[in-house]
Design a protein around this motif. Structure first.
Motif, short mmCIF file in Angstrom:
data_model
loop_
_atom_site.label_atom_id
_atom_site.label_comp_id
_atom_site.label_asym_id
_atom_site.label_seq_id
_atom_site.Cartn_x
_atom_site.Cartn_y
_atom_site.Cartn_z
N PHE A 56 1.99 8.69 -6.16
CA PHE A 56 1.98 10.72 -5.67
C PHE A 56 2.81 10.62 -6.58
CE2 PHE A 56 5.00 13.56 -3.87
CZ PHE A 56 4.22 14.86 -3.55
N TRP A 57 4.05 10.54 -6.86
CA TRP A 57 5.08 10.65 -8.10
C TRP A 57 4.50 11.20 -9.53
CZ3 TRP A 57 8.50 14.07 -5.75
CH2 TRP A 57 9.77 14.01 -4.54
N GLU B 209 -2.86 7.43 2.41
CA GLU B 209 -3.53 6.28 2.23
C GLU B 209 -2.97 4.84 2.60
OE1 GLU B 209 -2.83 6.66 -1.87
OE2 GLU B 209 -2.65 4.26 -1.80
N ARG B 210 -2.14 4.89 3.36
CA ARG B 210 -2.30 3.88 4.34
C ARG B 210 -3.24 4.48 5.38
NH1 ARG B 210 3.58 2.50 7.11
NH2 ARG B 210 2.82 1.06 7.30
N ILE C 229 17.63 26.35 -2.81
CA ILE C 229 16.19 27.13 -3.64
C ILE C 229 15.80 24.87 -3.54
CG2 ILE C 229 14.89 27.59 -4.39
CD1 ILE C 229 15.70 30.28 -4.23
N ASP C 230 16.95 24.86 -4.48
CA ASP C 230 17.00 23.45 -5.33
C ASP C 230 16.68 22.28 -4.08
OD1 ASP C 230 17.88 24.90 -7.10
OD2 ASP C 230 17.50 23.80 -8.23
N TRP D 230 1.31 12.14 1.62
CA TRP D 230 0.50 10.80 0.63
C TRP D 230 0.14 9.80 1.43
CZ3 TRP D 230 -4.23 11.22 -0.71
CH2 TRP D 230 -4.84 10.11 -1.54
N VAL D 231 1.70 9.50 1.21
CA VAL D 231 1.74 7.78 1.69
C VAL D 231 1.23 7.30 3.43
CG1 VAL D 231 3.00 6.21 2.27
CG2 VAL D 231 4.11 7.31 0.40
N ARG E 173 11.57 28.57 -13.93
CA ARG E 173 12.56 27.39 -13.17
C ARG E 173 11.95 26.54 -12.57
NH1 ARG E 173 16.35 32.10 -10.90
NH2 ARG E 173 17.87 32.44 -13.13
N GLN F 179 12.80 17.16 -10.03
CA GLN F 179 12.03 16.30 -8.97
C GLN F 179 11.45 14.76 -8.95
OE1 GLN F 179 14.15 15.48 -5.86
NE2 GLN F 179 15.36 17.43 -6.84
N ALA G 122 6.02 15.58 0.80
CA ALA G 122 4.21 16.18 0.87
C ALA G 122 4.63 14.52 -0.02
CB ALA G 122 4.28 17.01 -0.64
N SER G 123 5.10 13.88 -0.28
CA SER G 123 5.16 12.30 -0.93
C SER G 123 4.57 11.51 0.50
CB SER G 123 6.61 12.17 -1.22
OG SER G 123 6.77 10.35 -1.93
N GLU G 124 5.16 11.39 1.65
CA GLU G 124 5.50 11.16 2.42
C GLU G 124 3.49 11.32 3.61
OE1 GLU G 124 7.41 8.03 3.08
OE2 GLU G 124 7.76 8.74 1.55
N THR H 70 13.68 22.15 -1.18
CA THR H 70 12.25 22.19 -2.69
C THR H 70 12.26 20.12 -2.71
OG1 THR H 70 12.19 23.91 -4.49
CG2 THR H 70 11.37 21.99 -4.57
N ALA H 71 13.49 19.89 -3.36
CA ALA H 71 13.33 18.49 -2.55
C ALA H 71 13.08 17.88 -1.96
CB ALA H 71 15.42 18.07 -2.93
N LEU I 172 8.79 18.59 -1.56
CA LEU I 172 8.33 17.25 -1.78
C LEU I 172 8.60 15.84 -1.28
CD1 LEU I 172 9.30 17.95 -5.72
CD2 LEU I 172 7.32 18.59 -5.16
N GLN I 173 9.46 15.61 -0.69
CA GLN I 173 9.89 14.06 0.12
C GLN I 173 8.44 13.98 0.85
OE1 GLN I 173 10.95 11.63 -0.88
NE2 GLN I 173 13.10 11.89 -2.02
N LEU J 97 13.16 22.36 -12.09
CA LEU J 97 12.48 21.86 -10.67
C LEU J 97 12.15 20.89 -10.18
CD1 LEU J 97 14.69 22.09 -8.17
CD2 LEU J 97 13.26 23.90 -7.19
N ALA K 36 0.80 4.11 -2.82
CA ALA K 36 0.87 5.83 -2.92
C ALA K 36 1.97 6.17 -3.38
CB ALA K 36 0.44 5.70 -1.60
N ARG K 37 3.25 5.80 -2.34
CA ARG K 37 4.29 6.91 -2.77
C ARG K 37 4.25 7.04 -4.67
NH1 ARG K 37 7.38 4.00 0.40
NH2 ARG K 37 6.26 5.73 2.51
N THR L 267 0.68 -1.22 -0.40
CA THR L 267 0.29 0.14 0.04
C THR L 267 0.95 0.92 0.10
OG1 THR L 267 -1.09 -0.13 1.32
CG2 THR L 267 -2.40 1.07 1.10
N ALA L 268 1.55 0.81 1.15
CA ALA L 268 2.36 2.56 1.21
C ALA L 268 3.24 2.75 -0.44
CB ALA L 268 3.50 2.36 2.06
N PHE M 90 18.47 24.76 -10.82
CA PHE M 90 17.82 25.72 -11.35
C PHE M 90 17.53 27.47 -10.94
CE2 PHE M 90 16.38 21.61 -11.73
CZ PHE M 90 16.79 21.47 -13.91
N ALA N 144 -6.65 3.05 4.05
CA ALA N 144 -6.68 1.71 4.40
C ALA N 144 -6.87 0.82 5.26
CB ALA N 144 -5.32 1.54 3.72
#
Lengths: 384, 89
Positions: free
Chosen positions: A26-27, B37-38, B18-19, B33-34, A78, A86, B29-31, B22-23, B26-27, A82, A22-23, A18-19, B12, B41
């Motif tokens: 997302f991307w 979703e969990r 800043i780059d 979301w995970v 920009r 990612q 934000a991804s987690e 942002t990375a 996003l990581q 970026l 989901a990951r 599931t995780a 960039f 579930a």
């Protein structure tokens, strides 16, 4: 199609946890949002804020590289560069993590397909050209990503999983739309053509070549690539689909097949990943491999001479951030001159943009995600 | 054109921080979301098995010591996330 079905389209793609799913989602969703919803709006930014200044400075309309350089200073663009970089890097990375967790199971599935149909011929001594090494598409080790396990299939498994889930069925859940659409176009353009032997150059995991075998079932179909990890996976995948393809680890610049031994030689999104030195050698090899009346074509993104300068400039991200540095050389090449230098007669040359067979029946989400219009560009010639 | 690809990682913005930021964003934000979703579930499974209904989850309130504990955790979380942005030399 739900997530379980999407991850079960053939035995070499397995449902993730599931995780992990989901990951990955997302991307993938972030990539689609950036490509389909954000990037088209950047043309307005260019027209409104950037182009007038460039025209004033230059006293003429700007060219591709000038637009790309100016847009790299533009803040909205920009951010796009970026975020898209990612989404590309992390999207592939999470698919790779899934593949690494599933690898023993995937390897067992691949091993079970060892009797074909089809065959696999590897050459551990094959010299790998520099241009295909590196982190192409921001994947660690690119097409040569591998684990320490013998007979590894990591490169193929990551490529197939990433594309199958990432493209959300836009090219068919088996990614066979390109092959089926190009082969259908061949049948229409050359109605009396009955190829006995077909060869794809740079086949990766066989997405395209499978459609050719299905369209020309009487033909003996071969496919080559440089990466053993891709080829092992490609062979297992097409065997699992019941399609007979003969895979070989060979270099398209100079294969080991006999001259005049093929009726159709083609490539799909290969040429822009080869170097300026390799491109003419590949065209010459196509000429050598074809018998009289044989057909060569190369399908890739449209050449720059078919696009306006702004559309050309969009490939700056792919060429630089996405580590495909040779694409500018290929897309700006005069293909017809290059084909002629390889020995083809200019009178036999053709360019076409066959439509996607799948797109016209697709649902709204698929159509929305097809930001490139659902046409597959190709250019080729007939051996006289 | 050289036969060796130029494949350096790109940044960039003029300030590479800043780059990197942002990375990291996003990581995160991804987690998030995970987790989302969990949790969905978990909620679906609990509901299907009749352990906890969606209604139970929607109406649940932390009380007493548990309420104080979660407030403490929230404060610590906030300081961890926002702290680096508000720190002054």
């Amino acid at each position: 199609m739900d997530r379980v079905a999407r991850q079960s389209v053939h035995p070499l793609i397995k449902p993730a946890s599931t995780a992990d799913y989901a990951r990955e989602s997302f991307w993938d969703d972030l990539t689609m949002y950036l490509e389909a919803d954000v990037r088209p709006g950047l043309r307005d930014v260019y027209e409104r804020d950037v182009r007038p200044k460039l025209v004033e400075e230059l006293g003429r309309e700007p060219e591709r590289a000038e637009i790309a350089a100016a847009m790299r200073k533009q803040e909205d663009n920009r951010w796009w560069y970026l975020l898209r970089t990612q989404s590309q890097r992390q999207g592939i990375e999470v698919s790779r993590e899934v593949v690494e967790k599933q690898l023993p199971e995937l390897m067992a599935q691949a091993k079970a397909r060892g009797n074909g149909p089809g065959s696999l011929s590897l050459d551990p001594d094959l010299a790998i050209p520099d241009y295909i090494r590196g982190d192409i598409h921001l994947q660690r080790d690119g097409y040569f990503a591998a684990s320490d396990i013998a007979d590894d299939i990591t490169a193929g498994a990551v490529y197939d999983r990433g594309i199958t889930l990432g493209r959300m069925g836009t090219q068919g859940w088996l990614n066979d739309d390109v092959g089926l659409s190009l082969a259908a176009w061949m049948k229409e353009r050359f109605p009396n053509f009955r190829p006995k032997r077909i060869l794809e150059l740079g086949c990766t995991v066989g997405h395209t070549v499978v459609g050719f075998k299905q369209t020309y079932p009487e033909a003996e179909v071969h496919a080559i690539d440089l990466s053993a990890g891709l080829l092992r996976y490609a062979f297992a995948r097409s065997a699992a689909l019941g399609v007979e393809i003969h895979y070989h680890q060979q270099n398209a610049e100079r294969t080991r097949f006999d001259g005049g031994s093929f009726d159709l030689v083609f490539s799909r999104i290969l040429m822009h990943e080869t170097s300026a030195d390799a491109m003419p050698r590949i065209f010459a090899e196509c000429h050598r491999l074809l018998g009289e009346g044989g057909v060569m074509f190369h399908s890739d993104a449209p050449q720059y001479d078919m696009l306006d300068p702004y559309a050309q400039s969009l490939r700056d991200w792919d060429a630089t951030a996405n580590k495909e540095p040779y694409m500018n050389g290929y897309y700006s090449m005069n293909l017809e001159d290059a084909f002629e230098q390889a020995g083809f007669d200019r009178a036999t040359m053709f360019r076409a943009q066959p439509p996607s067979l799948r797109l016209k029946n697709a649902d709204a989400e698929v159509r929305r995600s097809r930001v490139r219009g659902g046409l597959y560009f190709l250019a080729g010639a007939v051996r006289t | 054109m050289a036969d060796t690809p130029e494949t350096k990682d790109q940044h960039f913005f003029d300030d590479p921080a800043i780059d990197r930021l942002t990375a990291a964003f996003l990581q995160l934000a991804s987690e998030v979301w995970v987790l989302n979703e969990r949790f969905a579930a978990l909620q679906t499974l609990a509901d299907e098995k009749g352990v906890i209904t969606r209604e139970d989850l929607a109406r649940f309130q932390f009380t007493g010591e548990a309420d104080a504990e979660i407030a403490k955790d929230r404060g610590a979380f906030l300081r961890r996330v926002v702290g680096p942005l508000t720190a002054r030399d």
